[in-house]
Write an enzyme that holds these catalytic residues in place. Structure first.
Site, short mmCIF file in Angstrom:
data_model
loop_
_atom_site.label_atom_id
_atom_site.label_comp_id
_atom_site.label_asym_id
_atom_site.label_seq_id
_atom_site.Cartn_x
_atom_site.Cartn_y
_atom_site.Cartn_z
N PHE A 108 28.45 23.08 22.66
CA PHE A 108 27.43 22.30 21.98
C PHE A 108 28.02 21.15 21.19
O PHE A 108 27.31 20.33 20.66
CB PHE A 108 26.61 23.21 21.04
CG PHE A 108 26.07 24.43 21.75
CD1 PHE A 108 25.46 24.32 22.98
CD2 PHE A 108 26.18 25.69 21.19
CE1 PHE A 108 24.97 25.44 23.64
CE2 PHE A 108 25.70 26.81 21.81
CZ PHE A 108 25.09 26.69 23.05
N TRP A 163 18.88 21.01 20.55
CA TRP A 163 20.21 20.70 20.02
C TRP A 163 21.27 21.58 20.67
O TRP A 163 22.38 21.14 20.97
CB TRP A 163 20.24 20.91 18.51
CG TRP A 163 21.59 20.69 17.88
CD1 TRP A 163 22.08 19.51 17.38
CD2 TRP A 163 22.63 21.66 17.68
NE1 TRP A 163 23.35 19.68 16.88
CE2 TRP A 163 23.72 20.99 17.05
CE3 TRP A 163 22.75 23.01 17.96
CZ2 TRP A 163 24.89 21.65 16.71
CZ3 TRP A 163 23.93 23.67 17.63
CH2 TRP A 163 24.99 22.99 17.01
N HIS A 164 20.91 22.83 20.94
CA HIS A 164 21.88 23.77 21.49
C HIS A 164 22.23 23.46 22.94
O HIS A 164 23.33 23.81 23.39
CB HIS A 164 21.35 25.20 21.38
CG HIS A 164 21.51 25.78 20.02
ND1 HIS A 164 20.62 25.58 19.00
CD2 HIS A 164 22.49 26.57 19.49
CE1 HIS A 164 21.03 26.20 17.91
NE2 HIS A 164 22.15 26.81 18.18
N GLY A 165 21.34 22.86 23.68
CA GLY A 165 21.68 22.56 25.06
C GLY A 165 20.58 21.84 25.80
O GLY A 165 19.39 22.00 25.49
#
Length: 490
Positions: free
Chosen positions: A490, A322-324
């Protein structure tokens, strides 16, 4: 660009807030929605169309889900989730998946014809995607009525204080507040402004000043090792904390000024005694989101032990992704999942060791050791979060040990390279002082809200402190380059 730490926002916020209190209640949502659109369009105007599409889809999906029953209800939910995730995939993950497929094809000498997409990631896409997902899921679960007012639903997704980096609000915690009449309340407004000021202090004075040292090492990992890497990594731990919690404070404070209550997003995470506790204190709105919408639906801990470990690991793996769209973030998430599983497996053994050596009779020392071990594990994981790629992360991690002997050079002619990371003693000393000051403030906060404590002090002390903080922000804030908030990516 509309950054909280920009002149643009310094003009935008008081104008919108003043108009908000001057406007009749029935028009306030229009003002806030218009302001939120302007806020978002200050980055890349055309991308508001993407946000508009997702809003329209979920607005009607919520109504259809509420009206439907049985399999039809689930069908509408799945369609809504797929639509939102498809948008997120195209803009955030397509190139990542495509590059890995191309690399895999090259490994087997197979021609791969698909090129990457030349798209810029819309700012805060993951945040408002998750906020929209929470809405349709809560409607499906029957915990939230479908919102019939299209403007208010749009405002729920686009509310400018938390639009691009959270906190990720649940509909039952925020939507109803847009129906309430918020009066001008001096105490509430000044408390919100104090929180915003503290958030600004953490961002421009602490985070952006630490960033200068962090960037020096992480942008040139081949030039540093040993003690230098340790300093840069510890500085990054505080940089990302002050950057993101600073944003959250400004977001929560600006909403509070207008009468809206957003959820707490940080609670002194570096005072945690375990990784589990850390995730109850760090980015709370995201960790609780994954707990409610992924971990528990997978079965949580109410399953056989191997499946429990799997649920934990998958949750953190997805959190990392999700963060990257980068393997560094995947490894970061996997590390935290592994930390938690190992802590569960070794719980009894650790308790027996503590009991055997009598450490449980020295609670303060025991707490300190637990906190330091937790902080060390978190810092190791931050290496992968901050590094530009996997190769740099490994270089920095290995360099911590292969070049550890350079600590001797701290007292020699190379100290400016090893200790100050090619900066000067004054800037380095200021950074150390700011970290210690932050720690002192957080230790005081264990007794209660500092804002509440300040409100009980005589006006002369309070105003002296306010002016002092403003002067420090002006004199020691980093303004040469307007630093975006880290979580904007994000």
């Amino acid at each position: 660009r509309m950054l909280f730490n920009s002149i643009h926002f310094l003009i935008f916020f008081p104008i919108v807030t003043t108009l908000y209190f001057l406007s009749p209640q029935k028009y306030r949502w229009m003002l806030l929605l218009g302001a939120s659109c302007y806020f978002y369009m200050a980055f890349i105007p055309a991308y508001i169309l993407i946000l508009a599409i997702t809003i329209v889809i979920d607005y009607f999906a919520g109504i259809l889900i509420e009206k439907a029953e049985g399999k039809q209800k689930r069908k509408y939910l799945v369609m809504s989730i797929i639509s939102l995730c498809l948008v997120l995939f195209v803009f955030k993950y397509f190139n990542f998946v495509n590059q890995n497929l191309a690399a895999l094809s090259e490994l087997f000498y197979v021609e791969y014809p698909i090129s990457n997409l030349g798209l810029i990631l819309p700012i805060g896409l993951s945040f408002h995607t998750f906020q929209s997902l929470s809405y349709v899921v809560e409607v499906y679960r029957g915990k939230q009525k479908a919102e019939r007012h299209f403007g208010l639903y749009s405002l729920y997704v686009m509310f400018y204080p938390q639009l691009v980096a959270g906190p990720i609000e649940r509909p039952q915690q925020l939507l109803y507040q847009f129906y309430e009449h918020h009066k001008f309340d001096y105490r509430r407004i000044t408390d919100g402004l104090k929180l915003m000021t503290w958030g600004m202090f953490k961002k421009v004075v602490i985070a952006d000043r630490l960033a200068v040292f962090v960037n020096q090492v992480y942008d040139n990992p081949q030039n540093y090792d040993g003690f230098s890497n340790v300093i840069a990594t510890v500085f990054f731990a505080f940089q990302i904390y002050c950057d993101f919690s600073g944003y959250s404070d400004i977001a929560i404070g600006s909403a509070q000024v207008m009468g809206f209550k957003l959820m707490q997003n940080f609670n002194r995470p570096y005072l945690s005694k375990s990784i589990s506790e850390f995730w109850k204190r760090w980015h709370i709105s995201l960790s609780t989101w994954f707990k409610d919408y992924l971990y528990i639906p997978l079965g949580g801990n109410k399953v056989p032990i191997p499946r429990w470990y799997f649920n934990l690991f998958i949750t953190f793996l997805v959190s990392g992704l999700w963060h990257g769209a980068n393997w560094t973030f995947v490894i970061w998430g996997a590390l935290h999942g592994t930390y938690l599983i190992i802590s569960i497996i070794t719980r009894k053994f650790r308790a027996n060791v503590v009991d055997a050596i009598g450490l449980n009779r020295h609670k303060t020392l025991h707490r300190f050791i637990q906190t330091m071990i937790t902080a060390t594990l978190v810092c190791i994981s931050w290496i992968f979060f901050r590094a530009m790629n996997l190769s740099d992360a490994i270089t920095i991690f290995k360099g911590m040990f292969t070049g550890i002997g350079n600590i001797v050079q701290v007292f020699g002619p190379e100290r400016s390279h090893v200790l100050y990371l090619d900066r000067n003693l004054f800037d380095f000393s200021v950074c150390i002082f700011l970290i210690l000051f932050l720690g002192l403030v957080e230790l005081i906060q264990r007794r209660g809200s500092i804002i509440e404590m300040l409100n009980k002090k005589p006006p002369v002390y309070r105003w002296a402190l306010y002016y002092l903080i403003l002067i420090v922000i002006l004199l020691f804030g980093q303004y040469e380059i307007s630093q975006r908030f880290i979580y904007f990516q994000f």
